[in-house]
Design an enzyme around this catalytic site. Structure first.
Site, PDB file in Angstrom:
ATOM      1  N   ASP A   1      37.626  45.803  42.502  1.00  0.00           N
ATOM      2  CA  ASP A   1      38.883  45.518  43.211  1.00  0.00           C
ATOM      3  C   ASP A   1      39.713  46.788  43.397  1.00  0.00           C
ATOM      4  O   ASP A   1      40.276  47.029  44.475  1.00  0.00           O
ATOM      5  CB  ASP A   1      39.734  44.527  42.397  1.00  0.00           C
ATOM      6  CG  ASP A   1      39.350  43.078  42.637  1.00  0.00           C
ATOM      7  OD1 ASP A   1      38.665  42.773  43.637  1.00  0.00           O
ATOM      8  OD2 ASP A   1      39.748  42.228  41.807  1.00  0.00           O
TER       9      ASP A   1
ATOM     10  N   HIS B   1      37.223  43.207  48.706  1.00  0.00           N
ATOM     11  CA  HIS B   1      35.796  43.330  48.359  1.00  0.00           C
ATOM     12  C   HIS B   1      35.024  44.068  49.457  1.00  0.00           C
ATOM     13  O   HIS B   1      34.159  44.896  49.163  1.00  0.00           O
ATOM     14  CB  HIS B   1      35.176  41.962  48.081  1.00  0.00           C
ATOM     15  CG  HIS B   1      35.829  41.252  46.918  1.00  0.00           C
ATOM     16  ND1 HIS B   1      35.587  39.935  46.637  1.00  0.00           N
ATOM     17  CD2 HIS B   1      36.717  41.690  45.986  1.00  0.00           C
ATOM     18  CE1 HIS B   1      36.306  39.587  45.566  1.00  0.00           C
ATOM     19  NE2 HIS B   1      36.998  40.634  45.169  1.00  0.00           N
TER      20      HIS B   1
ATOM     21  N   HIS C   1      46.158  43.847  42.183  1.00  0.00           N
ATOM     22  CA  HIS C   1      46.365  44.260  43.573  1.00  0.00           C
ATOM     23  C   HIS C   1      47.788  44.776  43.805  1.00  0.00           C
ATOM     24  O   HIS C   1      47.995  45.752  44.523  1.00  0.00           O
ATOM     25  CB  HIS C   1      46.090  43.085  44.517  1.00  0.00           C
ATOM     26  CG  HIS C   1      44.710  42.538  44.360  1.00  0.00           C
ATOM     27  ND1 HIS C   1      43.584  43.312  44.511  1.00  0.00           N
ATOM     28  CD2 HIS C   1      44.270  41.296  44.053  1.00  0.00           C
ATOM     29  CE1 HIS C   1      42.509  42.564  44.311  1.00  0.00           C
ATOM     30  NE2 HIS C   1      42.899  41.336  44.034  1.00  0.00           N
TER      31      HIS C   1
ATOM     32  N   HIS D   1      34.518  43.909  37.631  1.00  0.00           N
ATOM     33  CA  HIS D   1      35.120  43.389  38.862  1.00  0.00           C
ATOM     34  C   HIS D   1      36.484  44.032  39.120  1.00  0.00           C
ATOM     35  O   HIS D   1      36.869  44.256  40.275  1.00  0.00           O
ATOM     36  CB  HIS D   1      35.231  41.868  38.859  1.00  0.00           C
ATOM     37  CG  HIS D   1      35.682  41.361  40.189  1.00  0.00           C
ATOM     38  ND1 HIS D   1      34.830  41.233  41.262  1.00  0.00           N
ATOM     39  CD2 HIS D   1      36.916  41.051  40.661  1.00  0.00           C
ATOM     40  CE1 HIS D   1      35.508  40.851  42.323  1.00  0.00           C
ATOM     41  NE2 HIS D   1      36.787  40.727  41.994  1.00  0.00           N
TER      42      HIS D   1
HETATM   43 ZN   LIG Z   1      38.269  40.709  43.482  1.00  0.00          ZN
END
Ligand SMILES: [Zn+2]
Length: 307
Positions: free
Chosen positions: A245, A78, A268, A241
């Site tokens: 990310d 973030h 991720h 979001h």
């Molecule tokens: Zn996040």
């Protein structure tokens, strides 16, 4: 010239780690040209330095974690997203625990901190990583399929599609596109919060995770609805979001990127795999700078001038 940028002055924040629940102090300091974003664990007897690079990412379960010789800094995405969105090249991030504070679960608090400290242009050209050939990674099949792709683009834009079988998510729109050149990062993306399920919280806590998580720093859902009293910040906050990310994960390449990123159910882990795939193919990218603002992508010179 499109110049590198750092902070005008240092700034501090105190918060808790989402997973550890531990109190953590964060100090953001100006850094010299070509430093990049560098984390420093200042709580250890000998401070350990961890450059924010894709090749230092060691763990991508629920967050992106950097490691160096057994020392970690987790949940960097973030803050990295805020640096990408505001065009910050050089920054020292002093941190007193293993996890970056979650603050409100979005990048908005980091944007506020960085904007309050102010940004300055430095006497060195920004070096952009320009994607020159498509690179793609895929995982799984059928309903488990995920993919992420980078393609050449004169600018930086992202498209993300999630596939989440939940009434609150289905109702909210599952596909978002965002172009950094629009100048709308702080308004449209940075405020989107992380999200999770109430039923997962207990399981996570028994594993020592999500100890700092709650309605103050995440969208929390039960099986049918959002539990936060104020509801969502955007109709499509979930997908936004994921864009937030992805910007943070991709900024770990160590340069502002010129590319079109598109992804389906990525996270991720796959974002990191995409960067490693890109870096393993030197004929798919080049480093460039812009001597004249006119040759820079739409919106990029304005982003620089705003500071
Ligand atoms: Zn996040």
């Amino acid at each position: 010239m499109i110049a590198q940028r750092t902070l005008k002055t240092l700034t501090r924040a105190v918060g808790v780690g989402l997973h550890s629940g531990a109190r953590v102090e964060l100090t953001l300091r100006p850094a010299a040209p070509d430093t990049g974003i560098v984390f420093r664990r200042t709580d250890l007897n000998e401070p350990v330095t961890l450059p924010a690079r894709a090749t230092s990412v060691s763990d991508t379960r629920r967050a992106s974690t950097l490691s160096s010789g057994g020392v970690k800094v987790s949940t960097v995405e973030h803050l990295m997203s805020a640096c990408c969105g505001l065009g910050i090249d050089n920054l020292l991030v002093d941190i007193t625990a293993e996890e970056v504070p979650i603050l409100d679960g979005s990048a908005a608090s980091f944007v506020y901190l960085l904007q309050s400290a102010g940004l300055v242009q430095q006497n060195a050209a920004r070096r952009f990583l320009r994607v020159t050939r498509p690179v793609e990674v895929r995982q799984g099949e059928g309903r488990h399929l995920k993919w992420a792709r980078l393609e050449p683009y004169h600018g930086f834009k992202l498209g993300f599609e999630i596939e989440f079988e939940h009434p609150a998510v289905s109702a909210s729109g599952q596909r978002v596109e965002f172009d950094l050149g629009s100048g709308q990062y702080a308004r449209e993306i940075a405020r989107a919060r992380t999200f999770g399920f109430a039923r997962d919280v207990e399981a996570l806590r028994s594993q020592g995770l999500a100890l700092g998580g709650g309605l103050d720093n995440a969208i929390v859902m039960d099986d049918v609805k959002v539990l936060n009293a104020d509801g969502l910040r955007f109709a499509d906050e979930f997908a936004k979001h994921k864009i937030l990310d992805a910007m943070g994960d991709l900024y770990l390449v160590g340069h502002p990127m010129l590319a079109a990123y598109s992804a389906y159910r990525s996270g991720h882990a796959l974002n990191n795999l995409l960067l490693r795939e890109l870096l393993a193919q030197p004929d798919c990218y080049e480093l460039i700078s812009f001597e004249s603002e006119r040759s820079a992508p739409r919106g990029f010179a304005q982003l620089a001038a705003a500071w």
